[in-house]
Write an enzyme that holds these catalytic residues in place. Sequence first.
Site, PDB file in Angstrom:
ATOM      1  N   ARG A  92      12.288 -36.450  32.092  1.00  0.00           N
ATOM      2  CA  ARG A  92      13.381 -37.415  32.229  1.00  0.00           C
ATOM      3  C   ARG A  92      14.778 -36.851  32.015  1.00  0.00           C
ATOM      4  NH1 ARG A  92       9.934 -41.914  29.179  1.00  0.00           N
ATOM      5  NH2 ARG A  92       8.985 -39.972  28.459  1.00  0.00           N
TER       6      ARG A  92
ATOM      7  N   LYS B 138       4.302 -30.031  37.349  1.00  0.00           N
ATOM      8  CA  LYS B 138       3.168 -30.694  36.696  1.00  0.00           C
ATOM      9  C   LYS B 138       2.802 -31.947  37.485  1.00  0.00           C
ATOM     10  CE  LYS B 138       3.362 -32.977  32.527  1.00  0.00           C
ATOM     11  NZ  LYS B 138       2.477 -34.149  32.527  1.00  0.00           N
TER      12      LYS B 138
ATOM     13  N   ASP C 273      -2.259 -31.908  35.178  1.00  0.00           N
ATOM     14  CA  ASP C 273      -2.341 -32.491  33.825  1.00  0.00           C
ATOM     15  C   ASP C 273      -3.100 -33.812  33.865  1.00  0.00           C
ATOM     16  OD1 ASP C 273      -1.853 -32.953  31.145  1.00  0.00           O
ATOM     17  OD2 ASP C 273       0.139 -33.803  31.498  1.00  0.00           O
TER      18      ASP C 273
ATOM     19  N   ASP D  80     -13.609 -38.098  28.008  1.00  0.00           N
ATOM     20  CA  ASP D  80     -14.783 -38.920  28.311  1.00  0.00           C
ATOM     21  C   ASP D  80     -15.983 -38.247  27.655  1.00  0.00           C
ATOM     22  OD1 ASP D  80     -16.668 -40.687  29.654  1.00  0.00           O
ATOM     23  OD2 ASP D  80     -15.121 -41.030  31.148  1.00  0.00           O
TER      24      ASP D  80
ATOM     25  N   THR E  25       3.075 -36.298  22.022  1.00  0.00           N
ATOM     26  CA  THR E  25       4.411 -36.307  21.401  1.00  0.00           C
ATOM     27  C   THR E  25       5.011 -37.708  21.329  1.00  0.00           C
ATOM     28  OG1 THR E  25       5.270 -35.678  23.560  1.00  0.00           O
ATOM     29  CG2 THR E  25       5.058 -33.944  21.931  1.00  0.00           C
TER      30      THR E  25
ATOM     31  N   LYS F  52      -5.543 -34.646  31.644  1.00  0.00           N
ATOM     32  CA  LYS F  52      -5.887 -35.033  30.269  1.00  0.00           C
ATOM     33  C   LYS F  52      -7.266 -35.699  30.195  1.00  0.00           C
ATOM     34  CE  LYS F  52      -1.235 -35.529  28.334  1.00  0.00           C
ATOM     35  NZ  LYS F  52      -0.282 -35.468  29.441  1.00  0.00           N
TER      36      LYS F  52
END
Length: 241
Positions: A216, A35, A63, A68, A119, A65
């Site tokens: 992570r 990603k 990604d 606008d 999330t 996102k």
Amino acid sequence: MKSPKDYLIFPLDVPTYEEAIQCVETLKDHVGLFKVGLQLFVGVGPKILRAIRERSGAGIFLDLKFHDIPATVKNAFMAASTYGATFTTVHCDEGKGLLRSVVENNPSGTKILAVTVLTSLEGKDLKELGYIDRYVNDITELVILKARMAKEAGCSGVVCSGLEVEKVKAEFGKNFIAVTPGIRPAWSLAGKDDQKRIITPFQAIKRGADYIVVGRPIRSAEKPIEATKRVLDEIEMAISQ
Ligand code: C5P
């Protein structure tokens, strides 16, 4: 038939080209997609996408996102669609009309996923943002509302947490893709960072996630490949049950 690694998306959340390539070289045999998010794409530019493709057989999840006015998102998506990514993302928050205009102007095979509720957000954050109690008290209901817009607009699927994925699948069918971030294996430092609506790899896949994003817990592990294999073992356990 998908193998465990096909379910796994690793986010290249690093600042430099060199660090991203190092992650790709280390993990390319163990993950299905890499990603590329805002940090890397803004910092390094599209050359990172070519480099991933040249070095690995993994897919690319671009990604960005987008969020606008409809014309800007539509044009930004058209520019992004030239990169040949498997997936890219658009926020739901500007409504179905925006999602539809992106879907209808998609000149590529890149699948459009709608971002529902991040999330990293929980009920009290939604309250601060002005959401009514119905959604503050039941985030799943808000996710379903947004996923319904995405489905009706023709998006291929959504990004949602593992806590909502079962309901999304039940409502919109198994072909409506659910990508689930906020994954925290039991052995990782769950609850110690910005992710709030978290779930383990095993639970996410059991509940129907088509892909899980695990960053992570792998990146911060002492032995990233070992951590990846532990995640893959959990995925395997979930799909074989
Ligand atoms: O596993 P970790 O928390 O490190 O994963 C972080 C990644 O998940 C980031 O790249 C972030 O953009 C992504 N993410 C997402 N959608 C969310 C929450 C996080 O794509 N709702």
